[in-house]
Structure formats: structure tokens, C-alpha cells
Design a protein around this motif. Structure first.
Motif, PDB file in Angstrom:
ATOM      1  N   HIS A  14       1.691  30.832 -67.661  1.00 60.33           N
ATOM      2  CA  HIS A  14       0.336  31.367 -67.547  1.00 60.33           C
ATOM      3  C   HIS A  14       0.303  32.769 -68.139  1.00 60.33           C
ATOM      4  N   THR A  15      -0.507  32.973 -69.153  1.00 62.19           N
ATOM      5  CA  THR A  15      -0.629  34.270 -69.800  1.00 62.19           C
ATOM      6  C   THR A  15      -1.813  35.016 -69.193  1.00 62.19           C
ATOM      7  N   VAL A  16      -1.523  36.129 -68.588  1.00 63.01           N
ATOM      8  CA  VAL A  16      -2.578  36.870 -67.894  1.00 63.01           C
ATOM      9  C   VAL A  16      -3.352  37.755 -68.858  1.00 63.01           C
ATOM     10  N   GLY A  17      -2.663  38.620 -69.622  1.00 61.28           N
ATOM     11  CA  GLY A  17      -3.357  39.565 -70.492  1.00 61.28           C
ATOM     12  C   GLY A  17      -3.937  40.713 -69.695  1.00 61.28           C
ATOM     13  N   ILE A  18      -4.391  41.729 -70.400  1.00 65.64           N
ATOM     14  CA  ILE A  18      -4.799  42.952 -69.696  1.00 65.64           C
ATOM     15  C   ILE A  18      -6.171  42.855 -69.032  1.00 65.64           C
ATOM     16  N   ILE A  76     -10.618  36.163 -73.690  1.00 64.52           N
ATOM     17  CA  ILE A  76      -9.986  35.925 -74.988  1.00 64.52           C
ATOM     18  C   ILE A  76      -8.711  36.763 -75.032  1.00 64.52           C
ATOM     19  N   THR A  77      -7.576  36.114 -74.866  1.00 61.09           N
ATOM     20  CA  THR A  77      -6.307  36.833 -74.777  1.00 61.09           C
ATOM     21  C   THR A  77      -5.219  36.125 -75.567  1.00 61.09           C
ATOM     22  N   LEU A  78      -4.282  36.928 -76.054  1.00 59.58           N
ATOM     23  CA  LEU A  78      -3.074  36.411 -76.691  1.00 59.58           C
ATOM     24  C   LEU A  78      -1.832  36.898 -75.948  1.00 59.58           C
ATOM     25  N   GLY A  79      -2.040  37.376 -74.717  1.00 57.50           N
ATOM     26  CA  GLY A  79      -0.916  37.838 -73.917  1.00 57.50           C
ATOM     27  C   GLY A  79      -0.516  39.270 -74.197  1.00 57.50           C
ATOM     28  N   GLU A  80      -1.477  40.081 -74.601  1.00 56.60           N
ATOM     29  CA  GLU A  80      -1.217  41.479 -74.941  1.00 56.60           C
ATOM     30  C   GLU A  80      -0.813  42.311 -73.716  1.00 56.60           C
ATOM     31  N   GLY A  81      -0.236  43.450 -73.975  1.00 56.17           N
ATOM     32  CA  GLY A  81       0.145  44.370 -72.895  1.00 56.17           C
ATOM     33  C   GLY A  81       1.560  44.169 -72.413  1.00 56.17           C
ATOM     34  N   ARG A  82       1.938  44.962 -71.402  1.00 52.90           N
ATOM     35  CA  ARG A  82       3.288  44.969 -70.829  1.00 52.90           C
ATOM     36  C   ARG A  82       4.341  45.190 -71.915  1.00 52.90           C
ATOM     37  N   THR A  83       4.071  46.121 -72.818  1.00 50.39           N
ATOM     38  CA  THR A  83       5.032  46.446 -73.871  1.00 50.39           C
ATOM     39  C   THR A  83       6.148  47.323 -73.309  1.00 50.39           C
ATOM     40  N   PRO A  84       7.338  47.259 -73.901  1.00 46.35           N
ATOM     41  CA  PRO A  84       8.472  48.001 -73.353  1.00 46.35           C
ATOM     42  C   PRO A  84       8.308  49.522 -73.442  1.00 46.35           C
ATOM     43  N   LEU A  85       8.855  50.196 -72.450  1.00 48.56           N
ATOM     44  CA  LEU A  85       9.019  51.649 -72.474  1.00 48.56           C
ATOM     45  C   LEU A  85      10.514  51.895 -72.432  1.00 48.56           C
ATOM     46  N   ILE A  86      11.070  52.372 -73.545  1.00 52.17           N
ATOM     47  CA  ILE A  86      12.527  52.448 -73.654  1.00 52.17           C
ATOM     48  C   ILE A  86      12.984  53.872 -73.939  1.00 52.17           C
ATOM     49  N   CYS A 130       5.052  45.592 -80.040  1.00 45.95           N
ATOM     50  CA  CYS A 130       5.383  44.318 -79.382  1.00 45.95           C
ATOM     51  C   CYS A 130       4.143  43.549 -78.931  1.00 45.95           C
ATOM     52  N   ASN A 131       2.965  44.077 -79.182  1.00 45.61           N
ATOM     53  CA  ASN A 131       1.742  43.322 -78.901  1.00 45.61           C
ATOM     54  C   ASN A 131       1.607  42.156 -79.888  1.00 45.61           C
ATOM     55  N   PRO A 132       0.764  41.169 -79.589  1.00 41.75           N
ATOM     56  CA  PRO A 132       0.749  39.918 -80.367  1.00 41.75           C
ATOM     57  C   PRO A 132       0.580  40.069 -81.872  1.00 41.75           C
ATOM     58  N   THR A 133      -0.292  40.966 -82.340  1.00 44.04           N
ATOM     59  CA  THR A 133      -0.443  41.125 -83.787  1.00 44.04           C
ATOM     60  C   THR A 133       0.346  42.311 -84.312  1.00 44.04           C
ATOM     61  N   GLY A 134       1.193  42.894 -83.466  1.00 38.19           N
ATOM     62  CA  GLY A 134       2.099  43.935 -83.928  1.00 38.19           C
ATOM     63  C   GLY A 134       1.594  45.347 -83.816  1.00 38.19           C
ATOM     64  N   SER A 135       0.487  45.573 -83.089  1.00 34.10           N
ATOM     65  CA  SER A 135       0.008  46.939 -82.910  1.00 34.10           C
ATOM     66  C   SER A 135      -0.769  47.078 -81.604  1.00 34.10           C
ATOM     67  N   PHE A 136      -1.036  48.327 -81.247  1.00 33.49           N
ATOM     68  CA  PHE A 136      -1.772  48.647 -80.025  1.00 33.49           C
ATOM     69  C   PHE A 136      -3.206  48.150 -80.052  1.00 33.49           C
ATOM     70  N   LYS A 137      -3.720  47.828 -81.225  1.00 36.21           N
ATOM     71  CA  LYS A 137      -5.124  47.445 -81.349  1.00 36.21           C
ATOM     72  C   LYS A 137      -5.483  46.245 -80.475  1.00 36.21           C
ATOM     73  N   ASP A 138      -4.494  45.406 -80.164  1.00 34.67           N
ATOM     74  CA  ASP A 138      -4.761  44.199 -79.380  1.00 34.67           C
ATOM     75  C   ASP A 138      -5.282  44.520 -77.984  1.00 34.67           C
ATOM     76  N   ARG A 139      -4.884  45.667 -77.448  1.00 30.83           N
ATOM     77  CA  ARG A 139      -5.347  46.041 -76.101  1.00 30.83           C
ATOM     78  C   ARG A 139      -6.870  46.189 -76.056  1.00 30.83           C
TER      79      ARG A 139
END
Length: 354
Positions: free
Chosen positions: A3-7, A24-34, A55-64
Motif C-alpha cells: 500500500h503506497t500512502v504518499g504525502i 494522485i500519488t506515485l509514492g513520493e516522500g520519505r526520502t533519506p536523510l544521510i 529519491c522521489n519517483p521522478t527524481g526530484s523534489f517537485k513530486d512533493r
């Protein structure tokens, strides 16, 4: 079953978004903090962390922001999602519109967008329109063309749902650290993201960190305090001369005692290479915070307190601009005859090189 929650589902209680039937979600968010290895010994200065938004679905923060903007547009009966873009917004808008079953129309400055981002737009099936001039020209033209089009939704950062969704990265940082960082360094192009982080910490009731907005010297409108008609930089994602969210970004920096800092393209590419040697591959714009951090450290402008925490926002994946990366990272290659002894010699040479 997965189950993909998304933000949207994760944070809608904070945003008071009620009655949303379809997210409408692609499972964005919960990106690593390293942890990031700074240009100083860890015992001599602050802790440094990097937020890997690539690490967001399309490779940038824009997905949020896009998940919220497209979710709300679909709920309101909109049929077309439109944006002007230097690349990352285009890729994200095209993906989320495709997910929603909406038409996506993307306007870009001709010849100014990295091929990898254009490929994403094409793959997701969006209509791609090129105009002459910089990003600012593209956005102004699009806003004029959208007048009296009730079924169209502009999903640039002037859309308040975009900024709201991008706040979620600040929530995640606070969740991971147990508090807000002392300093946050972030790339600034159109200035929507720095605005979102500032509002995000405020929404949580936390004292925001000092905000440092990093810009490329050839597109440093916030640093220079003026619009730039023809911005130029290798960091295409922040090649913007007239930031739409300028007043909000200025407020974030002013009220937190921060600053806008410009760095050269050479410093940005050097930072990209140094991060890659730490296993962190980001596009040039995303390397700007590390270049800024190095500059501030060299100037003696950073606290030396090892208990303080700095967070760098790495906004996009390095594969977004593969052409620049190929020029910046020459291949390390050698011929091998297939024999064990010669392989051992080659490996030993590499060990000594490291």
C-alpha cells in the motif's frame, strides 16, 4: 498487499484537506536523510546531513508539490495540467498528469533543458512546447495563454498546492532529527522550495533554521537583489532570473538571520564531483548547497560547534543531467587481458590511487 500512502494521506491532517476521494500519488516522500562528509574533520565542526530528494519517483523534489496540485486539480474537475519548466517540474507534471488520466502540456525555454528531463516528459506522453527565451519568458507566456480556461490548471510553484506539498520535506527532517536543524542550505531558482521549507517548520510550531539560499553566480537574482534577463549557468534547474516567490524567500532568509550566497559554475561542478566520491550523485543545481557550505567554511562564516546540525537539500538526481555529468566525470578505464595476475596489478594500482 503493498500500500503506497504518499504525502497527501500522510499529512492531510496538518493541511486540513478533507473529503479527498482520489489521491494522485506515485509514492513520493520519505526520502533519506544521510550523513555527509563535510570539507572539515567531523570533530571540528557541525554535523552535516543531506536530504536526498532525488529519491522521489521522478527524481526530484517537485513530486512533493505535484501530488497535491494534481490531486486537487482532479478533484476540481480540471482536465489539463500545464507548466513552464527548466526540466524537473516538466517531468513531474507529466508523470502525475499521466497517473491522473489528465492531459499534460509543458512549455520550456528552447535549448535550455537537459535531455534526460526531456526524455521523461516524452515518456510520460506530455505535449512539449518550446519558446524562445529564458524560463521567465515561458512562464509569462503560459500565464497569459491560460486566461479564461476553466478546465486548465497551472501547476508551477505559483500554485499554492505545490508549495503546501513541498512543506512535507521539512516535516520529515524534523521527524528524523527530532528537531529542526540549526542551518539549512538549499538551491534557489524560482524560490518556491525555500519558501515551503520555511512554512513547513513554522506549521510544526518549530523555530526554523537559518536559511542559506544557494545560487549560481550567473543566475544570482536573489543575491544581487534584481531580476536577471539572461541567466546563464551549468546548473540548469536554477537557471531562473525572475523568481516568482522572491518576497517569500526573502522573508525566510531575513527572519531567520540567513543569507543568499552565490557560487561559480566551477565550484558547483567541483562540489558535484566531491559528493559523487561520497556515493551521492546529484545534478549540478543540487550540488550548489555543498559548494556554498565549502565557501562559508573557508570564509569562517559557519559555527564551529560540533553539536550544531546543518542540513543540505539535494533536490535532484544526477541522472537528470547526464550530459553535464559525462563531461564532468571522465571515465576511469583500462585494458585487461583476462589474466589473474594482471587484474591483481590493476586493482592494486587503484587501491594506491584511492
Amino acid at each position: 498487499m503493498p500500500h503506497t500512502v504518499g504525502i497527501v494521506r500522510r499529512y492531510q491532517h496538518l493541511w486540513q484537506l478533507e473529503g479527498i476521494e482520489e489521491v494522485i500519488t506515485l509514492g513520493e516522500g520519505r526520502t533519506p536523510l544521510i550523513p555527509v562528509h563535510p570539507p572539515w574533520h567531523p570533530q571540528k565542526g557541525p554535523q552535516v546531513w543531506g536530504k536526498l530528494e532525488g529519491c522521489n519517483p521522478t527524481g526530484s523534489f517537485k513530486d512533493r508539490g505535484m501530488t497535491v496540485a494534481v490531486t486537487m486539480a482532479k478533484a476540481q474537475g480540471k482536465r489539463v495540467a500545464l507548466c513552464a519548466s527548466t526540466g524537473n517540474t516538466a517531468a513531474s507534471a507529466a508523470a502525475y498528469a499521466a497517473r491522473a488520466g489528465m492531459t499534460a502540456v509543458v512549455v520550456i525555454p528552447g535549448g535550455k533543458v537537459a535531455p534526460g528531463k526531456l526524455l521523461q516528459v516524452q515518456a510520460y506522453g506530455a505535449l512539449l512546447l518550446e519558446v524562445e527565451g529564458a524560463f521567465d519568458v515561458a512562464l509569462a507566456a503560459l500565464r497569459r495563454a491560460m486566461a479564461d480556461q476553466p478546465e486548465w490548471e497551472l501547476v508551477n510553484s505559483v500554485n499554492p498546492w505545490r508549495i503546501l506539498g513541498q512543506e512535507s520535506a521539512a516535516y520529515e527532517i524534523a521527524e528524523d532529527l527530532g528537531r529542526a536543524p540549526d542551518l539549512l542550505v538549499i538551491p534557489v531558482g524560482n524560490a518556491g522550495n525555500i519558501t515551503a521549507y520555511h512554512r513547513g517548520f513554522q506549521r510544526l510550531g518549530l523555530k526554523p533554521p537559518r536559511f542559506i539560499g544557494g545560487q549560481a553566480a550567473g543566475a544570482a537574482s536573489m543575491v544581487e537583489g534584481r531580476d536577471i534577463e539572461h541567466p546563464e549557468t551549468v546548473a540548469s534547474a536554477i537557471r531562473i532570473g525572475k523568481p516568482v516567490s522572491r518576497p517569500y524567500a526573502e522573508e525566510a532568509v531575513r527572519t531567520t538571520g540567513g543569507a543568499f550566497v552565490a557560487v561559480s559554475d566551477e565550484a558547483i561542478l567541483a562540489a558535484q564531483a566531491e559528493l559523487a566520491r561520497q556515493g551521492i550523485f546529484v545534478e549540478p543545481a543540487s550540488a550548489t548547497p555543498y559548494a556554498v557550505l565549502t565557501k562559508l567554511w573557508d570564509q569562517g562564516a559557519l559555527l564551529r560547534d560540533p553539536d550544531s546540525i546543518i542540513v543540505l537539500i539535494f533536490t535532484g538526481n544526477g541522472l537528470k543531467d547526464a550530459d553535464t555529468a559525462l563531461r564532468n566525470f571522465p571515465a576511469r578505464r583500462a585494458q585487461w587481458d583476462g589474466q589473474p595476475l594482471s587484474l591483481a596489478a590493476l586493482v592494486q594500482r587503484e587501491v594506491e590511487h584511492v
